[in-house]
Design a protein around this motif. Structure first.
Motif, PDB file in Angstrom:
ATOM      1  N   LYS A   5     -13.350 -49.367   8.697  1.00 60.07           N
ATOM      2  CA  LYS A   5     -13.430 -50.640   7.983  1.00 60.07           C
ATOM      3  C   LYS A   5     -12.104 -51.361   8.133  1.00 60.07           C
ATOM      4  N   THR A   6     -12.195 -52.686   8.159  1.00 54.52           N
ATOM      5  CA  THR A   6     -10.979 -53.468   8.338  1.00 54.52           C
ATOM      6  C   THR A   6     -10.080 -53.329   7.112  1.00 54.52           C
ATOM      7  N   THR A   7      -8.789 -53.441   7.313  1.00 49.49           N
ATOM      8  CA  THR A   7      -7.829 -53.321   6.219  1.00 49.49           C
ATOM      9  C   THR A   7      -7.823 -54.604   5.392  1.00 49.49           C
ATOM     10  N   PRO A   8      -7.283 -54.573   4.168  1.00 48.02           N
ATOM     11  CA  PRO A   8      -7.356 -55.744   3.277  1.00 48.02           C
ATOM     12  C   PRO A   8      -6.813 -57.039   3.879  1.00 48.02           C
ATOM     13  N   ASN A   9      -5.763 -56.962   4.669  1.00 46.95           N
ATOM     14  CA  ASN A   9      -5.184 -58.161   5.274  1.00 46.95           C
ATOM     15  C   ASN A   9      -5.676 -58.423   6.693  1.00 46.95           C
ATOM     16  N   HIS A  10      -6.704 -57.683   7.105  1.00 50.00           N
ATOM     17  CA  HIS A  10      -7.304 -57.831   8.444  1.00 50.00           C
ATOM     18  C   HIS A  10      -6.299 -57.538   9.561  1.00 50.00           C
ATOM     19  N   THR A  11      -5.279 -56.770   9.247  1.00 49.68           N
ATOM     20  CA  THR A  11      -4.270 -56.433  10.250  1.00 49.68           C
ATOM     21  C   THR A  11      -4.780 -55.369  11.206  1.00 49.68           C
ATOM     22  N   GLY A  12      -5.635 -54.517  10.710  1.00 49.49           N
ATOM     23  CA  GLY A  12      -6.136 -53.435  11.541  1.00 49.49           C
ATOM     24  C   GLY A  12      -7.386 -52.829  10.967  1.00 49.49           C
ATOM     25  N   VAL A  13      -7.666 -51.614  11.400  1.00 44.39           N
ATOM     26  CA  VAL A  13      -8.867 -50.895  10.979  1.00 44.39           C
ATOM     27  C   VAL A  13      -8.455 -49.532  10.430  1.00 44.39           C
ATOM     28  N   LYS A  14      -9.054 -49.152   9.308  1.00 46.21           N
ATOM     29  CA  LYS A  14      -8.822 -47.822   8.765  1.00 46.21           C
ATOM     30  C   LYS A  14      -9.905 -46.893   9.284  1.00 46.21           C
ATOM     31  N   ILE A  15      -9.484 -45.871  10.025  1.00 44.30           N
ATOM     32  CA  ILE A  15     -10.397 -44.873  10.571  1.00 44.30           C
ATOM     33  C   ILE A  15     -10.415 -43.697   9.600  1.00 44.30           C
ATOM     34  N   SER A  16     -11.602 -43.364   9.080  1.00 39.91           N
ATOM     35  CA  SER A  16     -11.712 -42.343   8.039  1.00 39.91           C
ATOM     36  C   SER A  16     -12.714 -41.260   8.423  1.00 39.91           C
ATOM     37  N   GLY A  17     -12.485 -40.076   7.888  1.00 40.19           N
ATOM     38  CA  GLY A  17     -13.416 -38.975   8.075  1.00 40.19           C
ATOM     39  C   GLY A  17     -12.840 -37.710   7.479  1.00 40.19           C
ATOM     40  N   ASP A  18     -13.635 -36.655   7.456  1.00 44.67           N
ATOM     41  CA  ASP A  18     -13.063 -35.388   7.029  1.00 44.67           C
ATOM     42  C   ASP A  18     -12.307 -34.761   8.207  1.00 44.67           C
ATOM     43  N   TYR A  19     -11.722 -33.620   7.969  1.00 45.25           N
ATOM     44  CA  TYR A  19     -10.910 -32.985   9.013  1.00 45.25           C
ATOM     45  C   TYR A  19     -11.714 -32.779  10.290  1.00 45.25           C
ATOM     46  N   PHE A  20     -12.943 -32.330  10.152  1.00 48.84           N
ATOM     47  CA  PHE A  20     -13.754 -31.989  11.319  1.00 48.84           C
ATOM     48  C   PHE A  20     -14.173 -33.237  12.098  1.00 48.84           C
ATOM     49  N   ASP A  21     -14.445 -34.338  11.397  1.00 45.81           N
ATOM     50  CA  ASP A  21     -14.770 -35.603  12.073  1.00 45.81           C
ATOM     51  C   ASP A  21     -13.607 -36.044  12.962  1.00 45.81           C
ATOM     52  N   LEU A  22     -12.411 -36.046  12.374  1.00 48.47           N
ATOM     53  CA  LEU A  22     -11.239 -36.546  13.094  1.00 48.47           C
ATOM     54  C   LEU A  22     -10.823 -35.591  14.215  1.00 48.47           C
ATOM     55  N   ASP A  23     -10.927 -34.294  13.943  1.00 51.07           N
ATOM     56  CA  ASP A  23     -10.581 -33.319  14.979  1.00 51.07           C
ATOM     57  C   ASP A  23     -11.562 -33.396  16.147  1.00 51.07           C
ATOM     58  N   GLU A  24     -12.840 -33.575  15.850  1.00 52.92           N
ATOM     59  CA  GLU A  24     -13.838 -33.707  16.917  1.00 52.92           C
ATOM     60  C   GLU A  24     -13.538 -34.915  17.792  1.00 52.92           C
ATOM     61  N   LEU A  25     -13.177 -36.030  17.162  1.00 46.19           N
ATOM     62  CA  LEU A  25     -12.838 -37.229  17.928  1.00 46.19           C
ATOM     63  C   LEU A  25     -11.608 -36.994  18.790  1.00 46.19           C
ATOM     64  N   ASN A  26     -10.594 -36.360  18.219  1.00 48.69           N
ATOM     65  CA  ASN A  26      -9.385 -36.089  18.992  1.00 48.69           C
ATOM     66  C   ASN A  26      -9.661 -35.182  20.181  1.00 48.69           C
TER      67      ASN A  26
END
Length: 238
Positions: A5-26
């Motif tokens: 989801k975009t950050t409050p000031n639209h500067t970037g995007v917050k990528i969220s997930g649990d440990y396994f989601d993020l590790d799988e992506l990496n």
């Protein structure tokens, strides 16, 4: 579940997930982009994607943002099965600048193709689908912040965008820094333009790339090794 989801000031995007989601992506990113020097002409883009991966990895390690998220376990379910358990999971997240994330999504298209050429049949491959989901989430997040007609044009540009082989990755820095300096309203209005600039490699990019090549030529350096003069701020107002 991985989400963006975009950050409050639209500067970037917050990528969220649990440990396994993020590790799988990496792990998928590491596999698809290959080893250092494996794909000639793509080392700059590879390093750029590794920069995004660095933030995701540190998020998974708890070095960025940590929050609790409802996991779907209701009280009646606990009573039905007779056990005590928390109703929240720990999610980790990290912010990435919009231009940086968009470029990673575009560049990964080339790396998936290179990966497929190397590996062959991807029918039983578990990494390419993870990358495809990552790209889809980036575009889905973008869709919520640009007009429908502009989003359709971006999708078409994404499909037809030229290769990032020997891309002047310093251009991403240029767009990042310009974007940081904008107001929230300016970012909202310019996001689709930036997405198109990255995808189409327009005349502005071509002129910039020529400058980078001219700087690299005397020392016979790869263009991704040419530095930029500007510096990023210590703090970003996300």
């Amino acid at each position: 579940m991985l989400s963006m989801k975009t950050t409050p000031n639209h500067t970037g995007v917050k990528i969220s997930g649990d440990y396994f989601d993020l590790d799988e992506l990496n792990q998928a990113i590491y596999q698809v982009i290959g080893k250092e020097g494996e794909f000639h002409g793509y080392e700059g883009s590879r390093l750029r994607i590794l920069g995004v991966s660095y933030e995701i990895r540190h998020a998974a390690q708890g070095d960025r943002n940590v929050e609790s998220v409802f996991n779907g376990l209701h009280e009646h379910t606990k009573k039905q099965h007779g056990f005590i358990a928390p109703d929240k999971n720990i999610y980790f997240s990290a912010e990435v600048l919009w231009p940086e994330l968009l470029y990673a999504a575009y560049a990964l298209r080339d790396f998936v193709r290179l990966y497929a050429d190397k590996r062959g049949d991807l029918l039983a491959d578990t990494h390419a689908p993870v990358i495809a989901k990552f790209q889809a989430l980036v575009l889905e997040c973008l869709q919520g912040h640009v007009p429908n007609d502009e989003y359709a044009a971006i999708l078409e540009a994404f499909r037809k965008s030229p290769s990032v082989n020997d891309y002047a990755i310093q251009y991403v820095d240029l767009l990042n820094l310009k974007y940081i300096d904008m107001t929230k309203q300016q970012r909202e209005k310019s996001l689709s333009t930036i997405a198109m600039k990255l995808a189409l490699q327009d005349p502005e990019y071509q002129a910039f790339r020529k400058q980078v090549i001219d700087a690299a030529t005397p020392g016979k350096l790869p263009i991704h090794e040419i530095g930029i003069q500007a510096e990023y701020p210590d703090q970003v107002e996300w």
